[in-house]
Design a protein around this motif. Sequence first.
Motif, PDB file in Angstrom:
ATOM      1  N   LEU A 140       5.512   0.026  -6.400  1.00  0.00           N
ATOM      2  CA  LEU A 140       4.487  -0.079  -7.432  1.00  0.00           C
ATOM      3  C   LEU A 140       3.269  -0.794  -6.860  1.00  0.00           C
ATOM      4  O   LEU A 140       3.418  -1.813  -6.182  1.00  0.00           O
ATOM      5  N   ILE A 141       2.092  -0.250  -7.140  1.00  0.00           N
ATOM      6  CA  ILE A 141       0.864  -0.889  -6.653  1.00  0.00           C
ATOM      7  C   ILE A 141      -0.120  -0.985  -7.821  1.00  0.00           C
ATOM      8  O   ILE A 141      -0.408   0.010  -8.491  1.00  0.00           O
ATOM      9  N   ALA A 142      -0.597  -2.200  -8.066  1.00  0.00           N
ATOM     10  CA  ALA A 142      -1.473  -2.435  -9.223  1.00  0.00           C
ATOM     11  C   ALA A 142      -2.925  -2.582  -8.783  1.00  0.00           C
ATOM     12  O   ALA A 142      -3.212  -3.170  -7.734  1.00  0.00           O
ATOM     13  N   ASP A 143      -3.820  -2.064  -9.600  1.00  0.00           N
ATOM     14  CA  ASP A 143      -5.256  -2.080  -9.317  1.00  0.00           C
ATOM     15  C   ASP A 143      -5.851  -3.405  -9.806  1.00  0.00           C
ATOM     16  O   ASP A 143      -6.211  -3.543 -10.985  1.00  0.00           O
ATOM     17  N   ALA A 144      -5.964  -4.360  -8.890  1.00  0.00           N
ATOM     18  CA  ALA A 144      -6.412  -5.705  -9.265  1.00  0.00           C
ATOM     19  C   ALA A 144      -7.914  -5.762  -9.502  1.00  0.00           C
ATOM     20  O   ALA A 144      -8.411  -6.707 -10.123  1.00  0.00           O
ATOM     21  N   ALA A 145      -8.649  -4.755  -9.018  1.00  0.00           N
ATOM     22  CA  ALA A 145     -10.091  -4.696  -9.289  1.00  0.00           C
ATOM     23  C   ALA A 145     -10.318  -4.185 -10.712  1.00  0.00           C
ATOM     24  O   ALA A 145     -11.092  -4.766 -11.478  1.00  0.00           O
ATOM     25  N   ALA A 146      -9.622  -3.111 -11.070  1.00  0.00           N
ATOM     26  CA  ALA A 146      -9.771  -2.564 -12.429  1.00  0.00           C
ATOM     27  C   ALA A 146      -9.332  -3.604 -13.459  1.00  0.00           C
ATOM     28  O   ALA A 146      -9.954  -3.746 -14.524  1.00  0.00           O
ATOM     29  N   ALA A 147      -8.250  -4.339 -13.154  1.00  0.00           N
ATOM     30  CA  ALA A 147      -7.768  -5.363 -14.087  1.00  0.00           C
ATOM     31  C   ALA A 147      -8.824  -6.442 -14.283  1.00  0.00           C
ATOM     32  O   ALA A 147      -9.137  -6.824 -15.416  1.00  0.00           O
ATOM     33  N   PHE A 241      -2.746  -0.020 -15.117  1.00  0.00           N
ATOM     34  CA  PHE A 241      -3.367  -0.360 -13.830  1.00  0.00           C
ATOM     35  C   PHE A 241      -2.470  -0.002 -12.640  1.00  0.00           C
ATOM     36  O   PHE A 241      -2.819  -0.273 -11.496  1.00  0.00           O
ATOM     37  N   VAL A 242      -1.292   0.560 -12.900  1.00  0.00           N
ATOM     38  CA  VAL A 242      -0.291   0.688 -11.824  1.00  0.00           C
ATOM     39  C   VAL A 242      -0.103   2.130 -11.350  1.00  0.00           C
ATOM     40  O   VAL A 242       0.029   3.053 -12.155  1.00  0.00           O
ATOM     41  N   TYR A 243      -0.079   2.293 -10.027  1.00  0.00           N
ATOM     42  CA  TYR A 243       0.360   3.548  -9.416  1.00  0.00           C
ATOM     43  C   TYR A 243       1.816   3.352  -8.978  1.00  0.00           C
ATOM     44  O   TYR A 243       2.158   2.387  -8.310  1.00  0.00           O
ATOM     45  N   ARG A 244       2.665   4.287  -9.399  1.00  0.00           N
ATOM     46  CA  ARG A 244       4.086   4.229  -9.034  1.00  0.00           C
ATOM     47  C   ARG A 244       4.363   5.274  -7.968  1.00  0.00           C
ATOM     48  O   ARG A 244       4.211   6.473  -8.223  1.00  0.00           O
ATOM     49  N   HIS A 245       4.740   4.828  -6.781  1.00  0.00           N
ATOM     50  CA  HIS A 245       5.040   5.797  -5.718  1.00  0.00           C
ATOM     51  C   HIS A 245       6.521   6.131  -5.716  1.00  0.00           C
ATOM     52  O   HIS A 245       7.366   5.262  -5.485  1.00  0.00           O
ATOM     53  N   LYS A 246       6.808   7.407  -5.960  1.00  0.00           N
ATOM     54  CA  LYS A 246       8.185   7.899  -5.886  1.00  0.00           C
ATOM     55  C   LYS A 246       8.366   8.494  -4.506  1.00  0.00           C
ATOM     56  O   LYS A 246       7.667   9.432  -4.132  1.00  0.00           O
ATOM     57  N   TRP A 247       9.302   7.938  -3.773  1.00  0.00           N
ATOM     58  CA  TRP A 247       9.427   8.264  -2.350  1.00  0.00           C
ATOM     59  C   TRP A 247      10.109   9.603  -2.091  1.00  0.00           C
ATOM     60  O   TRP A 247      11.071   9.964  -2.752  1.00  0.00           O
ATOM     61  N   GLY A 259      -7.647  -6.194  -3.467  1.00  0.00           N
ATOM     62  CA  GLY A 259      -7.801  -5.231  -4.560  1.00  0.00           C
ATOM     63  C   GLY A 259      -6.494  -4.726  -5.131  1.00  0.00           C
ATOM     64  O   GLY A 259      -6.506  -3.912  -6.052  1.00  0.00           O
ATOM     65  N   THR A 260      -5.366  -5.195  -4.604  1.00  0.00           N
ATOM     66  CA  THR A 260      -4.075  -4.693  -5.108  1.00  0.00           C
ATOM     67  C   THR A 260      -3.032  -5.804  -5.199  1.00  0.00           C
ATOM     68  O   THR A 260      -3.123  -6.821  -4.511  1.00  0.00           O
ATOM     69  N   LEU A 261      -2.024  -5.564  -6.037  1.00  0.00           N
ATOM     70  CA  LEU A 261      -0.752  -6.295  -5.955  1.00  0.00           C
ATOM     71  C   LEU A 261       0.312  -5.214  -5.839  1.00  0.00           C
ATOM     72  O   LEU A 261       0.093  -4.091  -6.303  1.00  0.00           O
TER      73      LEU A 261
END
Length: 300
Positions: A140-147, A241-247, A259-261
């Motif tokens: 999971l990667i969150a957009d800390a700039a958009a937040a 704010f989150v992109y979920r990467h499914k591997w 810019g991310t968490l």
Amino acid sequence: MATSTMEAGTTLLRTRWLKPSFAIEILDIDLPTASKDELLAFDDICRRTAVVVVRNQTLSDEQVLDVSGRLGKVSAQQYTGPHPKYPGISILSNKKVDGKYIGTPDAGRNWHTDGTTYAKLGLTTMLYGIECPPEGSDTLIADAAAAFESLPLERQRELEKLNVVHNRGHLIQKYNRAALSPEELAKMQDVIHPVVVKSAVDGRKSFFITNGSTKSVQGMSQEDGWALIKELIAYTVQEQFVYRHKWQDKDVLIWNDVGTLHSATPYDETKYERLVYRTWMRPFDVVSATTAIEELLPAH
Ligand SMILES: [Fe+2]
């Protein structure tokens, strides 16, 4: 989702947004055989976009390091599953040989930012999925700039005044990664970063906050500082704010730490084996960026 070309970079590579303005997939590049121009376009997309996905890449260990070396200076990994032959690679895996894990089985399962204990910001993280469970283990990667930008201006101004004290020893001990000697601990000095940082690429402001290395917020009690950081992390990692990467096997996932968490998620370790390589790159000096990229090109 419709495909498009990256406005800022090039028309050479086809891309599509996985999460608009945040996570992009490059559709038609084969990294080991790509042309010089394609690789420069790849570099440009990685520099300008928070999260980049490239699927179906067959990379040797050396090629993982080649690709990583385009994104920054590969940093040796001492505490997180170091690869026996290539110190730049961390092994994230639940596989065992002779009863011992070959890497770190459960790293990063909380919201955090890599590189908070380095004085110079601008790190890049890359994961390469060699064997990926068919369910679970999403990244999971969150957009800390958009937040940050979604907050009222007044609140933004207040938060911009705050600084966090980070410490690498604190981080390593918190997660019991290694027993540190007093000498090692003494070398791991506090590093102070603002709660809000500016991207060196586009000047966008974002939260720069994390769980692991945070010792305190300057000028606040331990308790109040922690409560604030927890509140800001909870705000930033809301679903919108989150992109979920499914591997899938052979995925390359790259993100900029400013810019991310991000967070790893669990999977059924009794059922599946996972083998993922992680590399972590410190920023090229601004002046040497072009040279460093050029030096790497003959290897391809
Ligand atoms: Fe991480």
